[in-house]
Design a protein around this motif. Structure first.
Motif, PDB file in Angstrom:
ATOM      1  N   LEU A 394      50.006  15.235  -0.238  1.00 14.29           N
ATOM      2  CA  LEU A 394      50.658  16.137   0.514  1.00 14.29           C
ATOM      3  C   LEU A 394      50.395  16.110   1.812  1.00 14.29           C
ATOM      4  O   LEU A 394      49.268  16.199   2.258  1.00 14.29           O
ATOM      5  N   PRO A 395      51.356  15.902   2.716  1.00 14.02           N
ATOM      6  CA  PRO A 395      51.225  15.939   4.050  1.00 14.02           C
ATOM      7  C   PRO A 395      50.253  17.450   4.473  1.00 14.02           C
ATOM      8  O   PRO A 395      51.060  18.434   4.143  1.00 14.02           O
ATOM      9  N   GLY A 396      49.406  17.249   5.464  1.00 14.39           N
ATOM     10  CA  GLY A 396      48.695  18.359   5.767  1.00 14.39           C
ATOM     11  C   GLY A 396      47.294  18.566   4.960  1.00 14.39           C
ATOM     12  O   GLY A 396      46.465  19.233   5.208  1.00 14.39           O
ATOM     13  N   LEU A 397      47.209  17.501   3.877  1.00 15.00           N
ATOM     14  CA  LEU A 397      45.861  17.575   3.060  1.00 15.00           C
ATOM     15  C   LEU A 397      45.247  16.155   2.961  1.00 15.00           C
ATOM     16  O   LEU A 397      46.070  15.223   3.472  1.00 15.00           O
ATOM     17  N   ASN A 398      44.105  16.078   2.657  1.00 13.76           N
ATOM     18  CA  ASN A 398      43.391  14.891   2.979  1.00 13.76           C
ATOM     19  C   ASN A 398      43.929  13.601   2.383  1.00 13.76           C
ATOM     20  O   ASN A 398      43.938  12.343   3.304  1.00 13.76           O
ATOM     21  N   GLY A 399      44.645  13.543   1.106  1.00 15.89           N
ATOM     22  CA  GLY A 399      45.046  12.493   0.504  1.00 15.89           C
ATOM     23  C   GLY A 399      46.040  11.657   1.499  1.00 15.89           C
ATOM     24  O   GLY A 399      46.343  10.424   1.384  1.00 15.89           O
ATOM     25  N   PHE A 400      47.113  12.517   1.904  1.00 18.90           N
ATOM     26  CA  PHE A 400      48.052  11.618   2.863  1.00 18.90           C
ATOM     27  C   PHE A 400      47.471  11.030   3.901  1.00 18.90           C
ATOM     28  O   PHE A 400      48.086   9.959   4.231  1.00 18.90           O
ATOM     29  N   VAL A 401      46.432  11.303   4.463  1.00 18.39           N
ATOM     30  CA  VAL A 401      45.907  10.357   5.812  1.00 18.39           C
ATOM     31  C   VAL A 401      45.364   9.173   5.220  1.00 18.39           C
ATOM     32  O   VAL A 401      45.834   8.110   5.705  1.00 18.39           O
ATOM     33  N   GLY A 402      44.788   9.074   4.068  1.00 17.12           N
ATOM     34  CA  GLY A 402      44.221   7.833   3.568  1.00 17.12           C
ATOM     35  C   GLY A 402      45.418   6.970   3.143  1.00 17.12           C
ATOM     36  O   GLY A 402      45.435   6.032   3.499  1.00 17.12           O
ATOM     37  N   GLU A 403      46.347   7.297   2.306  1.00 17.67           N
ATOM     38  CA  GLU A 403      47.468   6.872   1.661  1.00 17.67           C
ATOM     39  C   GLU A 403      48.359   6.184   2.819  1.00 17.67           C
ATOM     40  O   GLU A 403      48.749   5.079   2.799  1.00 17.67           O
ATOM     41  N   PHE A 404      48.642   7.133   3.684  1.00 16.71           N
ATOM     42  CA  PHE A 404      49.543   6.550   4.679  1.00 16.71           C
ATOM     43  C   PHE A 404      49.009   5.351   5.596  1.00 16.71           C
ATOM     44  O   PHE A 404      49.639   4.480   5.825  1.00 16.71           O
TER      45      PHE A 404
END
Length: 521
Positions: A394-404
């Motif tokens: 979810l954007p705003g959480l850490n997983g978004f940064v890596g996957e994007f």
């Protein structure tokens, strides 16, 4: 003492856990609470000592920092050589960060052989830190194989009903890959001697040797197989669900949070820079296997009735993203892969902690045994929801940064792989949100669940640090990405330079007509 720690901070954090384990050997087995408190304080102290590495790390250079190098066995060219750069930094801090959390999470879960449990975890921490900090191949291999023993006992002694089977499977798979890697390490040693006339297992020395492409092929396979098993990549993943399901909660957290990253770290540290020509040739195969792992892990997770098994298979999917980013061989892809290694350790580690907390209350992990828990355990459901959203990016959480970043870097290099991998993000949302809904919403219609107590203070303290870092990375990723940027750029530049030199070297040794023909192509 303070001056020694300052000058030898890598040695200090690596071997302090081992000293703690030796100390506990002389403590009476009956003093269980002392063993718990000592290990919690000791691992917290190690984390605090490791913070200057993060805070004092110079992000403007790609050079190894805080290096310690001493000739260990001069006749064989073996050195005690430690160092940290932007590639290993995340994993070192993640290891020291998770250890006190794991010990605190095991406070009531582990009731038998408490002292021994704390000893093997301290031994494991030394092994894990040694892997990420070693710059000598023999030293690296010793730590790589050494950490298998404590993890074997963690699964085999404190695990579930099929713990012996799971422990043996984990040990044999990893040991098999390690033996092949040892053969490759010895080969590199003699290649260095043949090229320079001197003996050395030091990574920086070996990295200066230009290895013929045909030799690279076999060495790459040996290293890559060892690392692929550890990741684990499809189709070498079959040991992982068994190990996760049977391991105690603390073992699952460390297995997901740190041990699996040794495989992806190995690809970055060894395969790409040492075997640049062959690494490029394997981009297609590894990317395809990574995409298969992403989709396979997601689809199998959807049909899992067991919470822990679902989270275990999700690791296959998430680490497929990491491998895809690494072999995109772009700055965005590699940085995305590195940050996702950190993200997976936080999010999946937290999921295993949450599963362990509910298992302690209900002694079941079957999703069908729950439902409506948000009404009875609102604090539990809140943490569960945040970590679930983190895991799906979810954007705003850490997983978004890596996957994007991974998808961006992969799309830049190989559009088709990025398109297929992007569907894995959708599948992740499906199985994670569906699982969360079935556990926490709907009617609270099972009598056993109506008497459950919400998270206590200790459990809240366990989860809060992880959640804070999840938001920190998601809202301000620049702080973390800046730590690895120079090292990633240098890795790609080194790989490209070595590839060009080796290609030129091989052309110069070919018959003239072969050189001309290759240049025409």
């Amino acid at each position: 003492m303070i001056e020694f720690i300052h000058n030898h901070i890598l040695t200090t954090i690596t071997f302090l856990p081992l000293f703690g384990a030796v100390f506990l050997l002389f403590v009476s087995r009956e003093k269980e609470n002392f063993a718990r408190y000592f290990t919690l304080i000791w691992t917290t102290l190690i984390f605090l000592i490791s913070l200057p590495i993060w805070l004092g790390f110079d992000s403007s250079t790609a050079a190894y920092q805080f290096q310690e190098k001493v000739s260990w066995i001069p006749s064989l060219g073996i050195h005690y050589h430690l160092g940290v750069d932007g590639i290993s930094l995340f994993m070192v801090i993640l290891t020291t960060f998770l250890m006190p959390i794991v010990i605190l999470s095991s406070w009531t879960y582990i009731q038998k052989r408490v002292k021994e449990y704390m000893i093997v975890f301290l031994m494991l921490e030394t092994g894990m830190l040694g892997v990420f900090l070693s710059l000598d191949l023999v030293l690296f291999y010793m730590f790589w194989e050494g950490m298998l023993i404590p993890m074997y006992f963690i699964i085999g002694v404190w695990g579930g009903p099929r713990r012996i089977y799971a422990a043996l499977k984990f040990f044999l798979y990893t040991m098999f890959g390690g033996v092949l890697m040892l053969v490759a390490i010895i080969t590199l040693y003699f290649l260095h001697y043949h090229a320079t006339g001197t003996y050395s297992f030091d990574l920086l020395d070996i990295q200066s040797v230009l290895i013929p492409v045909r030799t690279q092929f076999w060495l790459f396979l040996a290293f890559a197989l060892a690392f692929a098993i550890k990741v684990p990549m499809f189709p070498f993943h079959t040991w992982l669900p068994d190990a996760h399901v049977e391991a105690p909660t603390g073992g699952s957290v460390i297995l997901a949070g740190v041990l699996l990253k040794m495989g992806t770290y190995g690809f970055l540290r060894f395969c790409l820079p040492l075997f640049p020509n062959v690494s490029v040739e394997f981009v297609g195969l590894i990317s395809v296997l990574a995409v298969i792992g992403i989709l396979y892990g997601a689809l199998v997770s959807m049909v899992q009735p067991d919470l822990k098994k679902l989270v275990a298979y999700s690791s296959v999917s998430h680490l497929g993203f990491v491998m895809l980013g690494i072999f995109a061989m772009t700055v965005e892809g590699l940085q995305g892969g590195l940050i996702q290694m950190l993200n997976h350790g936080l999010s999946t580690g937290a999921l295993f902690l949450i599963v362990g907390m509910i298992y302690e209350r209900r002694h079941t992990r079957l999703i069908a045994d729950f439902g409506g828990l948000a009404k009875q355990l609102p604090i539990f459901a809140t943490f569960f929801g945040i970590v679930t959203l983190s895991s799906i990016g979810l954007p705003g959480l850490n997983g978004f940064v890596g996957e994007f970043l991974i998808l961006l870097g992969t799309f830049e290099a190989h559009k088709i792989y990025a398109i297929f991998a992007a569907s894995g993000v959708i599948f992740a949302a499906v199985y994670m949100l569906w699982m969360f809904h079935r556990v926490n919403f709907g009617p609270l219609d099972k009598e056993e669940n109506k008497a459950l107590k919400d998270l206590n203070l200790r459990e809240i303290v366990v989860l809060i640090p992880i959640v804070l870092v999840i938001f920190w990375i998601g809202l301000y990723p620049k702080y973390f990405l800046s730590k690895s940027e120079k090292s990633v750029e240098n890795l790609l530049k080194t790989r490209q330079t070595r590839q060009e030199k080796i290609t030129l070297m091989e052309r110069q040794t070919m018959p003239r007509w072969v050189v001309d023909k290759s240049l025409e192509k």
